[in-house]
Design a protein around this motif. Structure first.
Motif, PDB file in Angstrom:
ATOM      1  N   ARG A   4       0.955  -1.465  -0.256  1.00 15.44           N
ATOM      2  CA  ARG A   4       0.379  -0.046   0.191  1.00 15.44           C
ATOM      3  C   ARG A   4       0.810   1.113  -0.311  1.00 15.44           C
ATOM      4  N   ALA A   6       1.650   4.526   2.057  1.00 12.09           N
ATOM      5  CA  ALA A   6       0.676   4.515   2.446  1.00 12.09           C
ATOM      6  C   ALA A   6       0.855   6.070   2.380  1.00 12.09           C
ATOM      7  N   ARG A 129       8.592  -5.627   4.362  1.00 11.59           N
ATOM      8  CA  ARG A 129       7.484  -5.039   4.759  1.00 11.59           C
ATOM      9  C   ARG A 129       7.330  -2.954   5.099  1.00 11.59           C
ATOM     10  N   THR A 130       8.333  -2.318   5.071  1.00 15.66           N
ATOM     11  CA  THR A 130       8.332  -0.975   4.758  1.00 15.66           C
ATOM     12  C   THR A 130       9.424  -0.409   3.740  1.00 15.66           C
ATOM     13  N   THR A 172       3.940   0.179   2.559  1.00 15.76           N
ATOM     14  CA  THR A 172       3.836  -0.675   3.547  1.00 15.76           C
ATOM     15  C   THR A 172       3.375  -2.174   3.190  1.00 15.76           C
ATOM     16  N   ASP A 174       0.564  -4.698   3.265  1.00 15.34           N
ATOM     17  CA  ASP A 174      -1.436  -3.912   4.032  1.00 15.34           C
ATOM     18  C   ASP A 174      -2.011  -5.712   3.539  1.00 15.34           C
ATOM     19  N   ARG A 177      -5.975  -2.841   1.359  1.00 14.67           N
ATOM     20  CA  ARG A 177      -5.840  -2.189   0.710  1.00 14.67           C
ATOM     21  C   ARG A 177      -4.850  -2.084  -0.418  1.00 14.67           C
ATOM     22  N   GLY A 178      -4.142  -1.792  -1.821  1.00 13.34           N
ATOM     23  CA  GLY A 178      -2.872  -1.415  -1.813  1.00 13.34           C
ATOM     24  C   GLY A 178      -2.779  -1.880  -3.219  1.00 13.34           C
TER      25      GLY A 178
END
Length: 320
Positions: A4, A6, A129-130, A172, A174, A177-178
């Motif tokens: 996503r 973010a 992850r980020t 990130t 998720d 959503r994304g």
């Protein structure tokens, strides 16, 4: 698991230059007054301070993210760079005080879009992850101000449209959503239509090759030959129309070309964010600049349509 978007932020240097001022600064060959704005629709572009580097513009954009978080990967995705070596991502990470892995992604004006593409792939595989994807575009350092002839002015014309800018996109993991669609294409036979030749193995030291060079007509023809199929196929495969998006961000080079592309694709005017007249062509920072200018955020569905020298095209759909 989806990836996503973010957070999105952009940074524009305070100093700017109008198209009239650009024409006044050119030495030697004197172009017809008003020709740059008339041909491109660009009234103004941004200039970084003399002591600012591409990494500084990226850092400034990252610091404008609402919640930059703690990335486990940083990707510097830009046509510009501080140095040939090392990767500019290292300079950005050092200035931000980060210790995560880093690397650069480079593909002309599609650099940042490709950076998001890479970030999504790594998140979907579980490797990260980020991911912080950032860009610092500083094309003003490669503009030719001493022009010997009309032909050389035409060759250098692309440089007079470009603008310095920074951008940052936080991607990130998720579960809901994304990013839900992405597609990319290239016609690499047209790579020589727009170049900045200096600094590589072909022209390592000759100052003559440190300026932007381009054949605008050939670039336009190459993009027209590639056609709108990549973008229209994206709608067909997702069952969507442009009205289903809050924002349709399109890379913007010149107003006449943007108008032709929007008409060919059938993009409603109220979905476009037109940044070109007051900000110029911000290279790979253009798409996030439009999202930031539109205030796109959670709950919005956005489309990113990229065009880059080389040539390359890209499309990405996402639910923020």
């Amino acid at each position: 698991m989806k990836a996503r978007i973010a957070g999105v932020a952009a940074y524009l240097p305070e100093r700017s230059m109008t198209s009239d001022e650009v024409e006044s600064r050119i030495e030697g060959y004197v172009p017809y007054r008003g020709v740059i704005e008339r041909m491109t629709g660009i009234r103004r572009r941004h200039l970084a301070a003399d002591d600012e580097q591409a990494s500084d513009l990226a850092v400034a954009a990252v610091r404008r993210l609402p919640e930059p978080g703690e990335p486990d990967l940083l990707i510097f995705a830009s046509a510009s760079q501080d140095m040939v070596e090392p990767a500019t991502a290292h300079m950005v990470a050092a200035k931000l005080g980060l210790s995560c892995p880093v690397f650069d992604v480079k593909n002309a004006c599609n650099s940042l879009l490709n950076g998001i593409q890479v970030a999504e792939a790594l998140i979907r595989t579980g490797a990260h992850r980020t991911v912080l994807v950032c860009s610092g575009e500083l094309p003003s350092r490669a503009v030719r101000w001493r022009v010997e002839s009309r032909a050389q002015f035409a060759d250098a014309f692309a440089g007079y449209t470009l603008s310095d800018a920074g951008a940052a996109v936080l991607v990130t993991a998720d579960p809901g959503r994304g990013i839900f669609y992405r597609a990319f294409a290239a016609d690499s036979t047209a790579w020589s239509a727009g170049t900045l030749p200096g600094g590589g193995s072909a022209h390592p030291r000759d100052p003559e090759y440190t300026y932007f060079r381009g054949d605008g007509r050939r670039l336009k023809e190459a993009f027209e030959l590639a056609g709108p199929d990549l973008f229209l196929t994206a709608l067909k495969r997702t069952g969507l129309t442009w009205d289903d998006f809050s924002v349709v961000a399109v890379h913007q080079v010149a107003m006449p070309y943007l108008d032709v592309l929007a008409q060919a694709l059938g993009i409603p005017g109220d979905r476009l964010v037109v940044t070109l007249p007051e900000h110029g062509n911000c290279a790979s920072a253009t798409l996030p600049l439009q999202l930031a200018a539109a205030g796109a955020g959670p709950g919005d569905r956005v489309a990113l349509l990229g065009l880059g020298g080389g040539i390359s095209l890209g499309v990405l759909f996402a639910d923020l």
